[in-house]
Motif scaffolding. Structure first.
Motif, PDB file in Angstrom:
ATOM      1  N   GLN A 297      -8.621 -10.266   2.697  1.00  0.00           N
ATOM      2  CA  GLN A 297      -8.451  -9.225   2.228  1.00  0.00           C
ATOM      3  C   GLN A 297      -8.161  -8.791   1.062  1.00  0.00           C
ATOM      4  OE1 GLN A 297      -9.380  -6.979   4.422  1.00  0.00           O
ATOM      5  NE2 GLN A 297      -9.144  -8.360   6.379  1.00  0.00           N
ATOM      6  N   LEU A 298      -8.646  -9.519  -0.022  1.00  0.00           N
ATOM      7  CA  LEU A 298      -8.256  -9.225  -1.350  1.00  0.00           C
ATOM      8  C   LEU A 298      -9.346  -9.795  -2.261  1.00  0.00           C
ATOM      9  CD1 LEU A 298      -5.919  -8.373  -3.281  1.00  0.00           C
ATOM     10  CD2 LEU A 298      -5.189 -10.495  -3.475  1.00  0.00           C
ATOM     11  N   THR A 299      -9.992  -8.813  -3.031  1.00  0.00           N
ATOM     12  CA  THR A 299     -11.081  -9.067  -4.074  1.00  0.00           C
ATOM     13  C   THR A 299     -10.672  -8.862  -5.567  1.00  0.00           C
ATOM     14  OG1 THR A 299     -12.328  -8.447  -2.258  1.00  0.00           O
ATOM     15  CG2 THR A 299     -13.452  -8.652  -4.562  1.00  0.00           C
ATOM     16  N   ARG A 300     -11.086  -9.923  -6.438  1.00  0.00           N
ATOM     17  CA  ARG A 300     -10.783  -9.820  -7.688  1.00  0.00           C
ATOM     18  C   ARG A 300     -12.143  -9.337  -8.313  1.00  0.00           C
ATOM     19  NH1 ARG A 300      -7.483 -13.081 -11.691  1.00  0.00           N
ATOM     20  NH2 ARG A 300      -8.757 -13.133 -13.687  1.00  0.00           N
ATOM     21  N   TYR A 301     -12.008  -8.148  -9.313  1.00  0.00           N
ATOM     22  CA  TYR A 301     -12.928  -7.576 -10.062  1.00  0.00           C
ATOM     23  C   TYR A 301     -12.661  -7.969 -11.600  1.00  0.00           C
ATOM     24  CZ  TYR A 301     -14.906  -4.390  -6.296  1.00  0.00           C
ATOM     25  OH  TYR A 301     -15.360  -4.052  -5.256  1.00  0.00           O
ATOM     26  N   GLU A 302     -13.825  -8.489 -12.043  1.00  0.00           N
ATOM     27  CA  GLU A 302     -13.403  -9.049 -13.582  1.00  0.00           C
ATOM     28  C   GLU A 302     -14.674  -8.805 -14.368  1.00  0.00           C
ATOM     29  OE1 GLU A 302     -11.552 -12.946 -15.402  1.00  0.00           O
ATOM     30  OE2 GLU A 302     -12.569 -13.177 -13.430  1.00  0.00           O
ATOM     31  N   VAL A 303     -14.267  -8.402 -15.510  1.00  0.00           N
ATOM     32  CA  VAL A 303     -15.288  -8.362 -16.601  1.00  0.00           C
ATOM     33  C   VAL A 303     -14.684  -8.796 -17.777  1.00  0.00           C
ATOM     34  CG1 VAL A 303     -14.583  -6.004 -17.422  1.00  0.00           C
ATOM     35  CG2 VAL A 303     -17.145  -6.820 -17.571  1.00  0.00           C
ATOM     36  N   THR A 304     -15.025  -9.156 -19.108  1.00  0.00           N
ATOM     37  CA  THR A 304     -14.650  -9.834 -19.911  1.00  0.00           C
ATOM     38  C   THR A 304     -13.265  -8.824 -20.504  1.00  0.00           C
ATOM     39  OG1 THR A 304     -16.520 -10.816 -20.650  1.00  0.00           O
ATOM     40  CG2 THR A 304     -14.883 -10.546 -22.433  1.00  0.00           C
ATOM     41  N   GLY A 305     -12.026  -9.278 -20.518  1.00  0.00           N
ATOM     42  CA  GLY A 305     -10.954  -8.726 -21.255  1.00  0.00           C
ATOM     43  C   GLY A 305     -10.273  -7.816 -19.808  1.00  0.00           C
ATOM     44  N   HIS A 306     -10.857  -7.735 -18.869  1.00  0.00           N
ATOM     45  CA  HIS A 306     -10.179  -6.637 -17.735  1.00  0.00           C
ATOM     46  C   HIS A 306     -10.294  -7.107 -16.358  1.00  0.00           C
ATOM     47  CE1 HIS A 306     -10.214  -2.736 -15.646  1.00  0.00           C
ATOM     48  NE2 HIS A 306      -8.947  -2.957 -16.029  1.00  0.00           N
ATOM     49  N   TYR A 307      -9.566  -7.165 -15.652  1.00  0.00           N
ATOM     50  CA  TYR A 307      -9.496  -7.677 -14.189  1.00  0.00           C
ATOM     51  C   TYR A 307      -8.408  -6.804 -13.476  1.00  0.00           C
ATOM     52  CZ  TYR A 307      -5.492 -10.644 -14.616  1.00  0.00           C
ATOM     53  OH  TYR A 307      -3.899 -10.910 -14.665  1.00  0.00           O
ATOM     54  N   PHE A 308      -8.664  -6.716 -12.145  1.00  0.00           N
ATOM     55  CA  PHE A 308      -7.877  -6.046 -10.914  1.00  0.00           C
ATOM     56  C   PHE A 308      -8.175  -6.483  -9.782  1.00  0.00           C
ATOM     57  CE2 PHE A 308     -11.354  -2.957 -11.797  1.00  0.00           C
ATOM     58  CZ  PHE A 308     -11.737  -2.649 -10.666  1.00  0.00           C
ATOM     59  N   TYR A 309      -7.411  -6.409  -8.692  1.00  0.00           N
ATOM     60  CA  TYR A 309      -7.663  -6.894  -7.453  1.00  0.00           C
ATOM     61  C   TYR A 309      -7.720  -5.492  -6.391  1.00  0.00           C
ATOM     62  CZ  TYR A 309      -5.497 -11.034  -9.027  1.00  0.00           C
ATOM     63  OH  TYR A 309      -5.447 -12.244 -10.078  1.00  0.00           O
ATOM     64  N   VAL A 310      -8.736  -5.447  -5.498  1.00  0.00           N
ATOM     65  CA  VAL A 310      -8.949  -4.294  -4.347  1.00  0.00           C
ATOM     66  C   VAL A 310      -8.542  -5.101  -3.142  1.00  0.00           C
ATOM     67  CG1 VAL A 310     -10.684  -2.986  -3.473  1.00  0.00           C
ATOM     68  CG2 VAL A 310     -10.944  -3.332  -5.778  1.00  0.00           C
ATOM     69  N   LEU A 311      -7.633  -4.223  -2.368  1.00  0.00           N
ATOM     70  CA  LEU A 311      -7.242  -4.468  -1.120  1.00  0.00           C
ATOM     71  C   LEU A 311      -8.119  -4.112  -0.053  1.00  0.00           C
ATOM     72  CD1 LEU A 311      -3.467  -3.486  -1.695  1.00  0.00           C
ATOM     73  CD2 LEU A 311      -4.246  -5.664  -1.810  1.00  0.00           C
ATOM     74  N   ALA A 312      -8.475  -5.069   0.817  1.00  0.00           N
ATOM     75  CA  ALA A 312      -9.151  -4.879   2.066  1.00  0.00           C
ATOM     76  C   ALA A 312     -10.721  -4.031   1.594  1.00  0.00           C
ATOM     77  CB  ALA A 312      -8.560  -3.770   2.832  1.00  0.00           C
ATOM     78  N   ASP A 313     -11.392  -4.615   0.683  1.00  0.00           N
ATOM     79  CA  ASP A 313     -12.644  -4.335   0.261  1.00  0.00           C
ATOM     80  C   ASP A 313     -12.470  -2.619   0.031  1.00  0.00           C
ATOM     81  OD1 ASP A 313     -15.218  -5.069  -0.641  1.00  0.00           O
ATOM     82  OD2 ASP A 313     -15.997  -4.688   1.279  1.00  0.00           O
ATOM     83  N   GLY A 314     -11.413  -2.013  -0.355  1.00  0.00           N
ATOM     84  CA  GLY A 314     -11.535  -0.437  -0.833  1.00  0.00           C
ATOM     85  C   GLY A 314     -11.328   0.265   0.629  1.00  0.00           C
ATOM     86  N   GLY A 315     -11.224  -0.295   1.730  1.00  0.00           N
ATOM     87  CA  GLY A 315     -11.088   0.647   3.039  1.00  0.00           C
ATOM     88  C   GLY A 315      -9.647   0.633   3.064  1.00  0.00           C
ATOM     89  N   ALA A 316      -9.443   1.435   4.428  1.00  0.00           N
ATOM     90  CA  ALA A 316      -7.857   1.733   4.487  1.00  0.00           C
ATOM     91  C   ALA A 316      -7.044   0.439   4.851  1.00  0.00           C
ATOM     92  CB  ALA A 316      -8.037   2.644   5.799  1.00  0.00           C
ATOM     93  N   VAL A 317      -6.075   0.374   4.011  1.00  0.00           N
ATOM     94  CA  VAL A 317      -5.364  -0.899   4.091  1.00  0.00           C
ATOM     95  C   VAL A 317      -4.763  -0.900   5.285  1.00  0.00           C
ATOM     96  CG1 VAL A 317      -3.645  -2.047   2.764  1.00  0.00           C
ATOM     97  CG2 VAL A 317      -5.068  -0.706   1.487  1.00  0.00           C
ATOM     98  N   ASN A 318      -4.055   0.007   6.064  1.00  0.00           N
ATOM     99  CA  ASN A 318      -3.353  -0.327   7.108  1.00  0.00           C
ATOM    100  C   ASN A 318      -4.204  -0.765   8.357  1.00  0.00           C
ATOM    101  OD1 ASN A 318      -4.566   2.388   6.878  1.00  0.00           O
ATOM    102  ND2 ASN A 318      -3.257   3.215   8.521  1.00  0.00           N
ATOM    103  N   PHE A 319      -5.453  -0.587   8.174  1.00  0.00           N
ATOM    104  CA  PHE A 319      -6.524  -1.202   9.514  1.00  0.00           C
ATOM    105  C   PHE A 319      -6.339  -2.706   9.360  1.00  0.00           C
ATOM    106  CE2 PHE A 319      -8.195   3.176   9.480  1.00  0.00           C
ATOM    107  CZ  PHE A 319      -7.737   3.319  10.612  1.00  0.00           C
ATOM    108  N   VAL A 320      -5.983  -3.338   8.344  1.00  0.00           N
ATOM    109  CA  VAL A 320      -5.733  -4.880   8.431  1.00  0.00           C
ATOM    110  C   VAL A 320      -4.971  -5.036   9.490  1.00  0.00           C
ATOM    111  CG1 VAL A 320      -5.137  -6.803   6.999  1.00  0.00           C
ATOM    112  CG2 VAL A 320      -6.229  -4.886   5.791  1.00  0.00           C
TER     113      VAL A 320
END
Length: 373
Positions: A297-320
């Motif tokens: 339920q956690l995806t890392r998005y990365e490009v040179t010099g920048h990264y962040f994490y997206v919870l639940a593939d961007g869907g409603a977190v509470n449905f996890v």
């Protein structure tokens, strides 16, 4: 659900359908979250209508519940594309409920884009729409004119309890997913985009868990309200997210667009309250950022010099974690049943409507009788 709880819930819905009986025979197409408590609501819907199709929201499907519902009701796949295309939408409706009187039960304004065509060209009659969410309310409200009645429960006082608990469940699931990778949020900076009922509950819950919270809402009145409650506010999305370790989006109306993601700080966690296509323009990043799963339920998005994490593939977190809000969800479901029955009596003119205070009082009294103890 244990047998006594199921019996109590079924008894509650039986009383609701007696209090709000259907008029003429109708068919319903029901968009719904297919979670463990939902079969009771669907059983109640069969008391006021013939359920022509259950259309589960793709990111909120509990597989055992889906299997159980399929044994008794027709279940069809739900996509925005199907109902955004007027020809596809009309063909689907003809295939599913040709010549019948139909009420569309919606979560998120799926039918809004094709509603004119469905009302004018369907071989049966579209008696109206019942909409559950603020996102959907906005989609119908944005139409130049409504060709049939749309009864919205999105702003019902009966939904306040649910919205408050949804905010808490969002924070619970967010905290659990962050902790699962060995991290914690305590004492860090958080940003909440959208200060409606759910956004407010999220902000208050984050503050209670010792985070420093900044709020952004495009409505200056909402920003004033946030400021009066002691939250820091910002004048733009970019400013709001710049220093945030956690960003939770609760607008229901595309909170972050392509250019906003670059403002996220390195290592920030990003989550949503609703469907990813409604809240986050993540698709625009797929050719730019490399995506790699950190956990289920956690995806890392990365490009040179920048990264962040997206919870639940961007869907409603509470449905996890099942999006549990207890028996309060049944207040809103009861109002949806009452609105469906009202449309079967052709009680409303074309336009956007709400159920009456008297109807809501009756639902609240019935709920208290069954669940207050």
């Amino acid at each position: 659900m244990e047998s006594p709880e199921r019996a109590r819930l079924d008894a509650f819905f039986r009383q609701i359908t007696v209090q709000f009986p259907a008029g003429e025979a109708i068919t319903t197409l029901v968009i719904t979250h297919l979670l463990p408590e939902r079969p009771a609501f669907l059983r109640a819907m069969t008391a006021v209508s013939t359920v022509g199709a259950v259309l589960p929201k793709p990111r909120s499907i509990h597989q055992p519940t889906l299997d159980a519902v399929r044994r008794t009701l027709p279940v069809h796949d739900l996509t925005r594309e199907r109902f955004a295309d007027k020809t596809q939408a009309l063909h689907y409706l003809e295939d599913t409920a040709s010549g019948q009187d139909v009420v569309l039960v919606d979560i998120g304004g799926y039918f809004a884009a094709s509603l004119d065509t469905l009302v004018s060209k369907f071989s049966g009659r579209i008696l109206g729409v019942v909409e559950d969410t603020e996102n959907g309310h906005h989609r119908y409200e944005a139409l130049d004119s409504l060709p049939c009645p749309v009864v919205s429960v999105a702003r019902s006082p009966l939904k306040d309890c649910e919205d408050h608990l949804v905010g808490r469940s969002i924070v619970f699931s967010t905290d659990a997913l962050v902790r699962a990778r060995g991290d914690i949020l305590t004492s860090r900076n958080a940003c909440v985009i959208g200060f409606g009922k759910i956004g407010r509950a999220i902000a208050q819950t984050l503050r209670a868990q010792d985070l420093r919270v900044t709020v952004y809402d495009s409505d200056p009145v909402k920003r004033v309200q946030a400021h009066s409650l002691g939250f820091r506010t910002s004048t733009s999305t970019t400013e709001a997210v710049h220093d945030a370790d956690l960003v939770l989006c609760a607008t229901g109306n595309l909170a972050l667009r392509h250019g906003d993601f670059a403002a996220l700080r390195n290592g920030a966690y990003l989550g949503s309250v609703t469907s990813s296509e409604d809240e986050l323009e993540l698709g625009s990043l797929h050719d730019l950022y490399q995506r790699s799963p950190v956990s289920a339920q956690l995806t890392r998005y990365e490009v040179t010099g920048h990264y962040f994490y997206v919870l639940a593939d961007g869907g409603a977190v509470n449905f996890v974690h099942g999006a549990a809000v207890g028996a309060y969800i049944h207040l809103v479901q009861a109002e949806i049943l009452a609105a469906t029955a009202a449309l079967s009596h052709t009680r409303f003119q074309h336009g956007l409507h709400e159920m009456s205070a008297a109807d809501r009082d009756a639902i609240a009294r019935t709920w208290l009788h069954h669940f207050e103890r």
